[in-house]
Design a protein around this motif. Structure first.
Motif: not given
Length: 116
Positions: A15-22, A25-30, A46-49
């Motif tokens: 999952f994190p390989s599909t993310l960028s930017g904010g 950043n959100w994922y890394c702070r979990l 989904v709830f967060q973004h």
């Protein structure tokens, strides 16, 4: 990539390989060990973004805002100011550091750094 072909654990790892930017950043702070399944991770994301698009930002989010070479200082300052106004507990000093850190090299950046 077809996520459905992978195990639940593999989906969480990919999952994190599909993310960028904010979103990244959100994922890394979990906090570690807070998600038990891909379905739970999906719902959190989904709830967060999707549902929380007007949420207040943190200082980390201000460091994501960058002045692009083709963006005027006025536009960058306006965009930064808008995002800063949505930050609940960010002090002025931290905001100034984020603002100047992401300025393109210019005379204005030189003058700010020369006077600090």
């Amino acid at each position: 990539m077809a996520y459905w072909m992978h195990t639940d654990e593999e989906q969480c790892l990919l999952f994190p390989s599909t993310l960028s930017g904010g979103a990244l950043n959100w994922y890394c702070r979990l906090p570690p060990e807070t998600v038990d399944s891909f379905e739970e991770l999906r719902k959190l994301f989904v709830f967060q973004h999707i549902f929380q698009t007007d949420r207040l930002h943190s200082a980390d989010d201000l460091y994501i805002i960058r002045q692009k070479p083709d963006k005027s200082l006025r536009k960058y300052a306006g965009c930064f100011s808008h995002e800063y106004s949505r930050c609940a507990e960010v002090d002025d000093e931290t905001a100034l550091k984020a603002f100047t850190a992401n300025l393109c090299d210019c005379f204005f950046k030189y003058m700010i750094n020369a006077n600090t």
